[in-house]
Design an enzyme around this catalytic site. Structure first.
Site, PDB file in Angstrom:
ATOM      1  N   GLU A  67       0.817  -1.209   0.000  1.00 61.32           N
ATOM      2  CA  GLU A  67       0.000   0.000   0.000  1.00 61.32           C
ATOM      3  C   GLU A  67       0.851   1.260   0.000  1.00 61.32           C
ATOM      4  O   GLU A  67       1.971   1.269   0.511  1.00 61.32           O
ATOM      5  CB  GLU A  67      -0.901   0.047   1.232  1.00 61.32           C
ATOM      6  CG  GLU A  67      -2.041  -0.910   1.169  1.00 61.32           C
ATOM      7  CD  GLU A  67      -1.996  -1.892   2.323  1.00 61.32           C
ATOM      8  OE1 GLU A  67      -3.053  -2.364   2.712  1.00 61.32           O
ATOM      9  OE2 GLU A  67      -0.888  -2.173   2.804  1.00 61.32           O
ATOM     10  N   CYS A  87       2.957   8.403   1.867  1.00 57.98           N
ATOM     11  CA  CYS A  87       3.535   7.385   2.739  1.00 57.98           C
ATOM     12  C   CYS A  87       3.812   6.153   1.871  1.00 57.98           C
ATOM     13  O   CYS A  87       2.894   5.601   1.273  1.00 57.98           O
ATOM     14  CB  CYS A  87       2.535   7.083   3.848  1.00 57.98           C
ATOM     15  SG  CYS A  87       3.032   5.718   4.888  1.00 57.98           S
ATOM     16  N   CYS A 124       6.714  -7.347   6.755  1.00 51.42           N
ATOM     17  CA  CYS A 124       7.831  -6.826   7.553  1.00 51.42           C
ATOM     18  C   CYS A 124       8.310  -7.906   8.510  1.00 51.42           C
ATOM     19  O   CYS A 124       7.520  -8.707   9.009  1.00 51.42           O
ATOM     20  CB  CYS A 124       7.377  -5.602   8.347  1.00 51.42           C
ATOM     21  SG  CYS A 124       8.716  -4.830   9.275  1.00 51.42           S
ATOM     22  N   CYS A 146       6.372  -6.089  15.133  1.00 48.78           N
ATOM     23  CA  CYS A 146       5.916  -5.211  16.220  1.00 48.78           C
ATOM     24  C   CYS A 146       4.477  -5.601  16.590  1.00 48.78           C
ATOM     25  O   CYS A 146       3.638  -5.807  15.712  1.00 48.78           O
ATOM     26  CB  CYS A 146       5.981  -3.749  15.787  1.00 48.78           C
ATOM     27  SG  CYS A 146       7.639  -3.252  15.299  1.00 48.78           S
ATOM     28  N   CYS A 204       1.294  -3.680  15.275  1.00 48.00           N
ATOM     29  CA  CYS A 204       1.296  -3.317  13.848  1.00 48.00           C
ATOM     30  C   CYS A 204       0.616  -4.387  13.005  1.00 48.00           C
ATOM     31  O   CYS A 204       0.963  -5.570  13.077  1.00 48.00           O
ATOM     32  CB  CYS A 204       2.741  -3.118  13.389  1.00 48.00           C
ATOM     33  SG  CYS A 204       2.871  -2.871  11.618  1.00 48.00           S
ATOM     34  N   CYS A 226      -0.564   4.852  10.395  1.00 47.61           N
ATOM     35  CA  CYS A 226       0.669   4.140  10.650  1.00 47.61           C
ATOM     36  C   CYS A 226       0.398   2.812  11.356  1.00 47.61           C
ATOM     37  O   CYS A 226      -0.344   2.769  12.328  1.00 47.61           O
ATOM     38  CB  CYS A 226       1.510   5.042  11.544  1.00 47.61           C
ATOM     39  SG  CYS A 226       3.074   4.384  11.949  1.00 47.61           S
TER      40      CYS A 226
HETATM   41  S1  SF4 Z   1       5.714  -0.972  12.858  1.00 44.37           S
HETATM   42 FE1  SF4 Z   1       5.135  -2.629  11.442  1.00 44.37          FE
HETATM   43  S2  SF4 Z   1       6.037  -2.050   9.466  1.00 44.37           S
HETATM   44 FE2  SF4 Z   1       7.041  -0.807  11.067  1.00 44.37          FE
HETATM   45  S3  SF4 Z   1       8.868  -1.988  11.671  1.00 44.37           S
HETATM   46 FE3  SF4 Z   1       7.221  -2.631  13.079  1.00 44.37          FE
HETATM   47  S4  SF4 Z   1       6.273  -4.451  12.078  1.00 44.37           S
HETATM   48 FE4  SF4 Z   1       7.495  -3.374  10.534  1.00 44.37          FE
END
Ligand code: SF4
Length: 351
Positions: free
Chosen positions: A93, A106, A113, A117, A120, A340
């Protein structure tokens, strides 16, 4: 067997110059191509200004194809989320965020990823692969073309943030090259201080950024200064503790145009207490710290909640008392999950 062509949007101006020089082509070609494809965003081949011999070389040598827009979602506040399909069928995206009739874009740097996290949505996908430079630059060009077609009265993209899918410093070479391309005056021509790379605190990437990307801003995801909490939110804290990341950032001279900022995602009953605010204030007091407070936006299945505005204001007031410059960032595009940490291609369904 036909040879694979060179993806045009992966080439810096310098690389095009070397290529033209090697093939003894007129020197003006690379700048003309940048002007035609990057600045004017033309899809059709540049046939008017280039010398005949250069046109032939360009046709035979370069692949001008880009990813394509699979699906577009527009929110009431004019935020636009693009689902971009790559050549191998994977999707990422890109999001246009409006401000005063202009836009910040963005961009994603990876499919999924690896950082995992816990707050996220992208992290739940795992890492599929890195994006190539042409796929990063392609997101910008596609979004710009869409704006020019659909909102010609306010179609300017003035800022770039790498806060989409992926840890940009984990795909350093492709992101650096994309930034080099965005900066070229004959092309897109964004000023370096208008580009910000967001990182979870990936120290090896920060070490490279210091030497190789002068004047590009960094935003470090802080989210807590308490080890037990940050370890849960951002697992790479166990390998690269925030103390080491901040100590590293402190050694970097910050000029008029290069800043390190800290982002603090406020999560109800997890990291938004008065004690959390004091711990953050004590940790960052007297440092080169600018903080963006971002109230968490829950996504489907998320275990975290958003604090009330009252709680956000209380947290900010404590940081103000420590004299740390702090802003509260209002999230945009809430109803299309464009904020985000909310990007997840599994959730968007095309027509
Ligand atoms: S917030 Fe999401 S996209 Fe950003 S580094 Fe952590 S897991 Fe990866």
């Amino acid at each position: 067997m036909t040879a694979t062509k060179n993806p045009f949007y992966s080439n810096t101006l310098q690389e095009l110059k070397i290529l033209f020089n090697t093939h003894q082509l007129p020197k003006s070609g690379p700048e003309l191509l940048y002007n035609w494809h990057h600045k004017k965003k033309n899809i059709s081949p540049c046939l008017t200004d280039l010398a005949k011999i250069s046109i032939e070389f360009v046709n035979n040598h370069f692949d001008f194809s880009l990813p394509h827009i699979d699906f577009v979602q527009e929110s009431n506040d004019k935020t636009v989320k693009f689902l971009v399909q790559l050549k191998d069928g994977l999707k990422v995206e890109a999001v246009l965020i409006p401000f005063n009739g202009k836009y910040t874009i963005c961009l994603s740097s990876q499919v999924g990823c690896a950082m995992n996290c816990s707050f996220c949505f992208t992290g739940t996908q795992g890492l599929k692969r890195n994006l190539g430079t042409d796929e990063i630059v392609g997101q910008f060009i596609l979004a710009q073309r869409w704006l020019t077609e659909h909102r010609p009265q306010d179609d300017k993209i003035l800022n770039i943030v790498f806060m989409g899918q992926g840890e940009p410093l984990h795909n350093f070479d492709a992101v650096k090259k994309a930034c080099d391309i965005f900066l070229i005056r004959h092309g897109i021509g964004i000023a370096p201080h208008k580009i910000t790379i967001s990182t979870a605190g990936y120290l090896p990437g920060l070490e490279r950024w210091k030497g190789e990307m002068p004047n590009i801003n960094i935003a470090v995801s802080l989210h807590s200064v308490i080890k037990e909490k940050r370890d849960v939110l951002i697992p790479i804290n166990q390998r690269y503790p925030i103390e080491d990341v901040v100590a590293f950032a402190e050694k970097i001279p910050q000029g008029r145009t290069r800043f390190v900022t800290y982002e603090y995602l406020l999560i109800k009953d997890f990291n938004d207490s008065i004690d959390d605010a004091h711990a953050t204030g004590i940790f960052l007091k007297d440092k080169n710290a600018y903080i963006s407070l971002i109230p968490f936006n829950p996504f489907p299945g998320s275990k975290y909640l958003r604090p009330s505005w009252d709680e956000v204001e209380k947290f900010k007031k404590i940081l103000d008392d420590y004299q740390i410059p702090t802003i509260v960032r209002k999230t945009k595009g809430d109803e299309i999950l464009a904020a985000c940490g909310q990007l997840n291609t599994k959730l968007i369904k095309g027509p």
